[in-house]
Design a protein around this motif. Structure first.
Motif, short mmCIF file in Angstrom:
data_model
loop_
_atom_site.label_atom_id
_atom_site.label_comp_id
_atom_site.label_asym_id
_atom_site.label_seq_id
_atom_site.Cartn_x
_atom_site.Cartn_y
_atom_site.Cartn_z
N GLY A 174 0.79 -1.22 0.00
CA GLY A 174 0.00 0.00 0.00
C GLY A 174 0.82 1.27 0.00
N THR A 175 2.00 1.23 -0.60
CA THR A 175 3.00 2.31 -0.71
C THR A 175 3.91 2.39 0.52
N ALA A 210 -2.37 8.08 0.16
CA ALA A 210 -2.01 6.94 1.00
C ALA A 210 -1.05 7.33 2.12
N ASN A 258 -2.60 5.68 5.38
CA ASN A 258 -1.98 4.46 5.91
C ASN A 258 -1.68 4.52 7.40
N SER A 283 -7.82 2.36 -0.53
CA SER A 283 -7.36 3.27 -1.59
C SER A 283 -8.22 4.53 -1.56
N THR A 284 -7.71 5.59 -2.16
CA THR A 284 -8.47 6.84 -2.17
C THR A 284 -9.85 6.68 -2.81
N TYR A 323 -9.21 10.52 7.53
CA TYR A 323 -9.15 9.07 7.28
C TYR A 323 -9.27 8.28 8.58
N PRO A 332 -6.92 -2.88 5.55
CA PRO A 332 -6.06 -2.88 4.35
C PRO A 332 -6.04 -4.24 3.70
#
Length: 331
Positions: A80-81, A104, A108, A170-171, A319, A330
């Motif tokens: 996820g980056t 992210a 995250n 994700s966005t 978020y 996730p």
């Protein structure tokens, strides 16, 4: 006993101090003015070919031209980056390793427990670059011609309509979760590992709807395989001028975009950050960068590093609330 009370002694001390400053300042100034002294790596936490990659390469080319060193994009997808973010946090803080971050970075910290990093502590914002809207699109063969038609169907049979996204957390996924709460409907989320496989299944008819960034659906909308129901930006998209915004579809103030910006390791010298910020701001004013951002469905967002820092903080808080309320996990 030595006394510091004569004019000559005082004058000597002042002259000695001035000499030391004169010797030190040119060296410090030269070190800062010389940046960058070698190629700069711009890390991207996504595969090549996507929107973040395109934005990073666009800005990298502009900075290469203005600073006289290569800005090389390095794609490090995964987790996820988080892999990309952690590699930049651990890099030498000299301005030669940067991250082209997106939403992210903020999300995250809420999605993963324990949090994999603290972006506000471990990184320093250099410059916000721009944003690309999330779009809600449908297979062209579905009966959903617009948001109103989708709402009627969703309220008739709650939970019966599914939408694809590039992945949990994700966005685009977060954007549709917000939309569901705003509209008072319930959709079924089908997460994929990336936008491309999600789009493939929507075109194939396995899933009727998709939430994704504007760039990724553009060719399929042009070919007539997908229909954009709404763009989730404040204004209409340059690449989808006929598609209404979510605000025009009955939800004033609703917005969800993928934002992009450069960050660096936290200990990066302030002078380097300031120089990079100024160069990015100059690049955002050029015709070439503005046209390229328009081509990927976005817009440039000039502004201060402090503005970018405030955005990251506000997004993290937003978020955290959504992840908690919707119990988002996730992939």
């Amino acid at each position: 006993m030595t006394m510091w009370n004569t004019e000559g002694t005082r004058r000597g001390v002042v002259q000695a101090a001035a000499l030391c400053a004169a010797l030190l300042l040119p060296t410090w100034g030269f070190a800062q003015a010389a940046y960058p002294t070698k190629p700069v790596k711009v890390v991207v936490g996504y595969a090549a070919g996507g929107a973040v990659d395109a934005v990073a390469r666009t800005i990298g080319q502009a900075l290469s031209a203005s600073l006289g060193q290569a800005f090389i994009v390095e794609n490090k997808p995964g987790a996820g980056t988080n892999i990309a973010v952690k590699s930049v946090i651990a890099a030498e803080a000299d301005g030669h390793t940067l991250l082209m971050a997106a939403n992210a970075l903020a999300a995250n910290m809420a999605l993963y427990q324990p949090a994999p990093f603290d972006a506000e502590r471990d990184l320093v914002p250099v410059s916000l670059v721009g944003r690309v809207p999330v779009v809600l699109a449908a297979n062209a063969q579905t009966p959903y011609a617009n948001v109103a038609a989708l709402l009627r169907a969703a309220k008739d049979k709650p939970g019966s309509i599914s939408f694809a996204s590039p992945g949990n957390g994700s966005t685009p996924h977060m954007a549709l979760e917000l939309f569901e709460r705003t509209a008072g409907i319930q959709l079924q989320h089908v997460p994929y590992r990336g936008g491309s496989p999600a789009i493939t299944d929507v075109i194939g008819g396995q899933v009727p709807l998709i939430a994704v960034n504007a760039l990724e659906v553009q060719p399929h909308v042009k070919s007539g395989k997908l229909r954009v129901l709404a763009v989730l930006s404040p204004n209409r998209s340059a690449i989808f001028p006929d598609a209404p915004t979510m605000a025009e579809s009955g939800f004033p103030g609703f917005e969800a975009s993928v934002w992009y910006g450069l960050v660096a390791p936290a200990a990066t010298p302030k002078a380097v950050v300031t120089k990079l910020h100024a160069e990015v701001q100059k690049a955002l004013q050029t015709k070439e960068v503005r046209e390229r951002m328009t081509q990927v469905g976005g817009e440039v967002i000039p502004g201060s590093s402090e503005m970018f820092a405030a955005l990251i903080k506000a997004e993290r808080q937003r978020y955290e609330k959504l992840v908690r309320e919707a119990n988002i996990q996730p992939d």
